[in-house]
Design a protein around this motif. Structure first.
Motif, mmCIF file in Angstrom:
data_model
loop_
_atom_site.group_PDB
_atom_site.id
_atom_site.type_symbol
_atom_site.label_atom_id
_atom_site.label_comp_id
_atom_site.label_asym_id
_atom_site.label_seq_id
_atom_site.Cartn_x
_atom_site.Cartn_y
_atom_site.Cartn_z
ATOM 1 N N SER A 37 0.826 -1.195 0.000
ATOM 2 C CA SER A 37 0.000 0.000 0.000
ATOM 3 C C SER A 37 0.866 1.252 0.000
ATOM 4 C CB SER A 37 -0.926 -0.004 1.224
ATOM 5 O OG SER A 37 -1.600 1.221 1.352
ATOM 6 N N VAL A 38 1.886 1.268 0.847
ATOM 7 C CA VAL A 38 2.778 2.430 0.943
ATOM 8 C C VAL A 38 3.525 2.648 -0.371
ATOM 9 C CG1 VAL A 38 4.856 3.347 2.068
ATOM 10 C CG2 VAL A 38 3.064 2.273 3.442
ATOM 11 N N VAL A 39 4.067 1.580 -0.918
ATOM 12 C CA VAL A 39 4.832 1.694 -2.166
ATOM 13 C C VAL A 39 3.932 2.163 -3.309
ATOM 14 C CG1 VAL A 39 6.123 0.369 -3.896
ATOM 15 C CG2 VAL A 39 6.576 0.023 -1.452
ATOM 16 N N THR A 40 2.742 1.625 -3.383
ATOM 17 C CA THR A 40 1.802 2.021 -4.434
ATOM 18 C C THR A 40 1.366 3.471 -4.242
ATOM 19 O OG1 THR A 40 1.030 -0.262 -4.567
ATOM 20 C CG2 THR A 40 -0.336 1.404 -5.627
ATOM 21 N N TYR A 41 1.068 3.843 -3.010
ATOM 22 C CA TYR A 41 0.685 5.218 -2.681
ATOM 23 C C TYR A 41 1.777 6.195 -3.110
ATOM 24 C CZ TYR A 41 -0.511 9.190 0.397
ATOM 25 O OH TYR A 41 -0.814 10.425 0.913
ATOM 26 N N ALA A 42 3.033 5.861 -2.815
ATOM 27 C CA ALA A 42 4.151 6.731 -3.205
ATOM 28 C C ALA A 42 4.322 6.747 -4.727
ATOM 29 C CB ALA A 42 5.427 6.276 -2.520
ATOM 30 N N ALA A 43 4.170 5.603 -5.361
ATOM 31 C CA ALA A 43 4.330 5.525 -6.821
ATOM 32 C C ALA A 43 3.315 6.403 -7.537
ATOM 33 C CB ALA A 43 4.210 4.084 -7.288
ATOM 34 N N VAL A 44 2.111 6.460 -7.026
ATOM 35 C CA VAL A 44 1.081 7.309 -7.625
ATOM 36 C C VAL A 44 1.516 8.772 -7.589
ATOM 37 C CG1 VAL A 44 -1.288 8.151 -7.298
ATOM 38 C CG2 VAL A 44 -0.806 5.705 -7.189
ATOM 39 N N GLN A 45 2.270 9.135 -6.568
ATOM 40 C CA GLN A 45 2.718 10.525 -6.424
ATOM 41 C C GLN A 45 3.778 10.915 -7.445
ATOM 42 O OE1 GLN A 45 0.746 12.107 -4.335
ATOM 43 N NE2 GLN A 45 -0.074 10.141 -3.690
ATOM 44 N N LEU A 46 4.344 9.952 -8.152
ATOM 45 C CA LEU A 46 5.326 10.260 -9.198
ATOM 46 C C LEU A 46 4.742 11.208 -10.240
ATOM 47 C CD1 LEU A 46 6.911 6.735 -9.715
ATOM 48 C CD2 LEU A 46 8.080 8.772 -8.814
ATOM 49 N N GLY A 47 3.443 11.142 -10.412
ATOM 50 C CA GLY A 47 2.769 12.013 -11.370
ATOM 51 C C GLY A 47 2.846 13.488 -11.016
ATOM 52 N N THR A 48 3.195 13.797 -9.775
ATOM 53 C CA THR A 48 3.318 15.205 -9.382
ATOM 54 C C THR A 48 4.578 15.838 -9.949
ATOM 55 O OG1 THR A 48 4.543 14.759 -7.339
ATOM 56 C CG2 THR A 48 2.117 14.773 -7.187
ATOM 57 N N GLY A 49 5.548 15.011 -10.303
ATOM 58 C CA GLY A 49 6.810 15.534 -10.806
ATOM 59 C C GLY A 49 7.740 16.029 -9.717
#
Length: 97
Positions: free
Chosen positions: A37-49
């Motif tokens: 969950s944590v890794v996926t949550y952080a990965a989604v934030q990659l879209g912020t740049g």
């Protein structure tokens, strides 16, 4: 504007700390589901740049997921996430750059 942030905090907690960990723990041990969950949550934030946002998501996600596992409830992580969001928005807004 504040109402929108409350909705986002609640939605993120219900999704990442509630549904994701709950569903994942049917397939893998609960701690593994929390880590995923944590890794996926952080990965989604990659879209912020912004690497700062991704790093914050890793650290905060780990903290909030630990609260969820220890308490067995979303209340503690909801409160912590709300305080974090309020502080970041009002005192140190993160922008992509």
């Amino acid at each position: 504007r504040e109402g929108r942030h409350v909705v986002v905090v609640v939605a993120e907690e219900v999704l990442w700390r509630g549904a994701f960990i709950g569903a994942g723990s049917r397939l893998v041990p609960r701690r593994v589901a929390a880590i995923l969950s944590v890794v996926t949550y952080a990965a989604v934030q990659l879209g912020t740049g912004s690497w700062v946002v991704v790093l914050a998501a890793l650290v905060c996600g780990a903290f909030w997921s630990t609260e969820r596992l220890v308490t067995g409830s979303l209340v503690a992580s909801l409160v912590s996430h709300a305080i974090w969001t309020f502080a970041i928005i009002h005192f140190y807004p993160v922008t992509a750059s």
